[in-house]
Scaffold this active site. Structure first.
Site, PDB file in Angstrom:
ATOM      1  N   SER A 144       6.206  -4.928  -9.551  1.00  0.00           N
ATOM      2  CA  SER A 144       5.641  -5.972  -8.322  1.00  0.00           C
ATOM      3  C   SER A 144       5.702  -7.331  -9.964  1.00  0.00           C
ATOM      4  O   SER A 144       5.627  -7.065 -10.734  1.00  0.00           O
ATOM      5  CB  SER A 144       3.504  -6.038  -8.946  1.00  0.00           C
ATOM      6  OG  SER A 144       2.686  -6.538  -8.967  1.00  0.00           O
ATOM      7  N   TYR A 157      -3.733  -3.115 -13.737  1.00  0.00           N
ATOM      8  CA  TYR A 157      -2.697  -2.302 -12.038  1.00  0.00           C
ATOM      9  C   TYR A 157      -1.260  -3.087 -12.895  1.00  0.00           C
ATOM     10  O   TYR A 157      -0.923  -2.874 -12.617  1.00  0.00           O
ATOM     11  CB  TYR A 157      -3.126  -3.291 -10.683  1.00  0.00           C
ATOM     12  CG  TYR A 157      -1.962  -3.087 -10.115  1.00  0.00           C
ATOM     13  CD1 TYR A 157      -1.382  -1.889  -9.141  1.00  0.00           C
ATOM     14  CD2 TYR A 157      -1.156  -4.012  -9.697  1.00  0.00           C
ATOM     15  CE1 TYR A 157      -0.448  -2.340  -8.374  1.00  0.00           C
ATOM     16  CE2 TYR A 157      -0.063  -4.546  -9.254  1.00  0.00           C
ATOM     17  CZ  TYR A 157      -0.320  -3.686  -8.248  1.00  0.00           C
ATOM     18  OH  TYR A 157       1.011  -3.739  -7.236  1.00  0.00           O
TER      19      TYR A 157
HETATM   20  P1  NAP Z   1       0.904  -0.659   1.875  1.00  0.00           P
HETATM   21  O1  NAP Z   1       1.415  -0.724   2.836  1.00  0.00           O
HETATM   22  O2  NAP Z   1      -0.676   0.011   2.111  1.00  0.00           O
HETATM   23  O3  NAP Z   1       1.612   1.654   1.487  1.00  0.00           O
HETATM   24  C1  NAP Z   1       1.393   2.557   0.967  1.00  0.00           C
HETATM   25  C2  NAP Z   1       1.803   4.108   0.869  1.00  0.00           C
HETATM   26  O4  NAP Z   1       1.311   4.640  -0.001  1.00  0.00           O
HETATM   27  C3  NAP Z   1       1.261   4.058   2.570  1.00  0.00           C
HETATM   28  O5  NAP Z   1       2.259   4.917   3.162  1.00  0.00           O
HETATM   29  C4  NAP Z   1       0.517   5.181   2.111  1.00  0.00           C
HETATM   30  O6  NAP Z   1       0.553   6.809   2.686  1.00  0.00           O
HETATM   31  C5  NAP Z   1       1.264   5.654   1.107  1.00  0.00           C
HETATM   32  N1  NAP Z   1       0.930   6.457  -0.160  1.00  0.00           N
HETATM   33  C6  NAP Z   1      -1.106   5.562  -1.173  1.00  0.00           C
HETATM   34  N2  NAP Z   1      -1.122   6.578  -2.427  1.00  0.00           N
HETATM   35  C7  NAP Z   1      -0.397   7.173  -2.372  1.00  0.00           C
HETATM   36  C8  NAP Z   1       0.323   8.886  -3.493  1.00  0.00           C
HETATM   37  N3  NAP Z   1      -1.243   8.827  -4.563  1.00  0.00           N
HETATM   38  N4  NAP Z   1       1.145   9.510  -3.040  1.00  0.00           N
HETATM   39  C9  NAP Z   1       1.737   9.624  -2.292  1.00  0.00           C
HETATM   40  N5  NAP Z   1       1.786   8.685  -1.293  1.00  0.00           N
HETATM   41  C10 NAP Z   1       0.958   7.731  -1.008  1.00  0.00           C
HETATM   42  O7  NAP Z   1       1.142  -0.199   0.150  1.00  0.00           O
HETATM   43  P2  NAP Z   1       2.890  -1.269   0.106  1.00  0.00           P
HETATM   44  O8  NAP Z   1       2.321  -2.422  -0.507  1.00  0.00           O
HETATM   45  O9  NAP Z   1       3.560  -1.401   0.975  1.00  0.00           O
HETATM   46  O10 NAP Z   1       2.997  -1.140  -1.434  1.00  0.00           O
HETATM   47  C11 NAP Z   1       4.356   0.422  -1.774  1.00  0.00           C
HETATM   48  C12 NAP Z   1       4.193  -0.590  -3.414  1.00  0.00           C
HETATM   49  O11 NAP Z   1       4.851  -1.528  -3.436  1.00  0.00           O
HETATM   50  C13 NAP Z   1       3.177  -0.157  -4.600  1.00  0.00           C
HETATM   51  O12 NAP Z   1       4.105   0.554  -5.745  1.00  0.00           O
HETATM   52  C14 NAP Z   1       2.994  -1.616  -5.063  1.00  0.00           C
HETATM   53  O13 NAP Z   1       2.721  -1.920  -5.758  1.00  0.00           O
HETATM   54  C15 NAP Z   1       4.192  -2.408  -4.584  1.00  0.00           C
HETATM   55  N6  NAP Z   1       3.651  -3.589  -4.413  1.00  0.00           N
HETATM   56  C16 NAP Z   1       3.126  -4.008  -3.312  1.00  0.00           C
HETATM   57  C17 NAP Z   1       3.582  -5.635  -2.820  1.00  0.00           C
HETATM   58  C18 NAP Z   1       2.741  -6.018  -1.444  1.00  0.00           C
HETATM   59  O14 NAP Z   1       2.515  -7.563  -1.808  1.00  0.00           O
HETATM   60  N7  NAP Z   1       2.547  -5.635  -0.934  1.00  0.00           N
HETATM   61  C19 NAP Z   1       3.613  -7.001  -4.740  1.00  0.00           C
HETATM   62  C20 NAP Z   1       3.798  -6.240  -5.543  1.00  0.00           C
HETATM   63  C21 NAP Z   1       3.762  -4.953  -5.453  1.00  0.00           C
HETATM   64  P3  NAP Z   1      -0.894   7.936   2.591  1.00  0.00           P
HETATM   65  O15 NAP Z   1      -2.422   7.269   3.175  1.00  0.00           O
HETATM   66  O16 NAP Z   1      -0.485   8.412   4.120  1.00  0.00           O
HETATM   67  O17 NAP Z   1      -0.844   8.216   1.119  1.00  0.00           O
END
Ligand code: NAP
Length: 252
Positions: A144, A157
């Site tokens: 991130s 985090y």
């Molecule tokens: P998201 O849209 O909320 O999706 C999260 C996904 O993770 C869902 O499919 C959820 O499904 C699954 N999940 C949650 N906890 C889990 C666990 N313990 N084991 C396996 N699956 C799990 O999140 P996102 O924003 O795409 O984030 C994905 C990655 O990008 C993360 O590593 C986050 O730190 C990184 N990131 C995101 C942003 C941003 O702005 N969005 C910025 C920087 C980095 P279930 O509920 O079925 O488990």
């Protein structure tokens, strides 16, 4: 390179891939020709995501995998091997951000959870997948922008995401020359995980203004970078982190 088919014959595991960035990465790898194993904690989410991707003609299976559950990690790799016989791409995308507390106010159990899900699970999944990784395989960790600048509301985090930058370097040394290990550091992408960004127009504008491109990131932006790192177009790149954050401050 949208429309390219750079991953024909490859098998990809993407964790936390039933929505958001993980789903977009799974979809893009599939469109580029990979067979993709998607996963997350909830069976219904896995079933729905598999159906969506198959309806687009993609070769996908789904496995329930909470990344900090040892049996689930074992199942994820075993079911991949049963179906496809080998692994070429692992995208470790799961993360938790369970607290807005300052670091010194974060309870030990939450510190453990952050370490467990955000860092340790990537290592353990790679330990499980390692024996099946092919020569020329590609591992992608999802860090991130907060890994470079841990903001107060997401400080611990952010520190776990900083750890992934080091883990990328260390694993690239350990897993080379047959496997490349790289990392993506997304900026702000409005997903369920980061829904605070679009809670109000004012917050959205503040975040957009932190970028040089004056917009939020999209899940497709992250998927493009992942497809590049998964493909042989990046065959001389390892141990690197690509910041996909519209020019937000990271490093020189
Ligand atoms: P998201 O849209 O909320 O999706 C999260 C996904 O993770 C869902 O499919 C959820 O499904 C699954 N999940 C949650 N906890 C889990 C666990 N313990 N084991 C396996 N699956 C799990 O999140 P996102 O924003 O795409 O984030 C994905 C990655 O990008 C993360 O590593 C986050 O730190 C990184 N990131 C995101 C942003 C941003 O702005 N969005 C910025 C920087 C980095 P279930 O509920 O079925 O488990």
């Amino acid at each position: 390179m949208a429309g390219a088919r750079r991953l024909e014959g490859k098998v990809a595991i993407v964790t936390a891939s039933t929505q958001g960035i993980g789903f977009a990465i799974a979809e893009r790898l599939g469109f580029e020709g990979a067979s993709v194993v998607i996963s997350s904690r909830k069976q219904k989410n896995v079933d729905d995501a598999v159906e969506k991707l198959r309806s687009k003609g993609l070769d996908v299976i789904g496995v329930v995998c909470h990344v900090s559950n040892p049996q689930h990690r074992k199942d994820l790799v075993e079911k991949t091997i049963q179906k496809y016989g080998h692994i070429d791409i692992v995208v470790s995308n799961a993360a938790a951000n369970p607290s807005v507390d300052s670091i010194l106010d974060t309870s030990e159990s939450l510190l453990d959870k952050l370490w467990d899900i955000n860092v340790k699970s990537s290592i353990l999944i790679l330990q499980a997948a390692g024996p099946y990784l092919q020569k020329g395989s590609s591992v992608i960790l999802i860090s991130s922008i907060a890994g470079y600048h841990p903001q107060a509301s997401m400080a611990m985090y952010g520190v776990t995401k900083t750890a992934l930058l080091g883990l990328t370097k260390a694993l690239a040394a350990e897993m080379g020359p047959d496997t490349r290990v790289n990392c993506i550091a997304p900026g702000f992408v409005p997903t369920h995980f980061a829904d605070f960004i679009t809670k109000s127009d004012a917050i959205r504008k503040t975040v957009e203004d932190q970028t040089l491109l004056k917009r939020l990131g999209t899940t497709g932006d992250m998927a493009s970078a992942a497809a590049f790192l998964a493909s042989d177009d990046s065959s001389y790149i390892t141990g690197e982190t690509i910041v996909v954050a519209g020019g937000m401050p990271s490093r020189l």
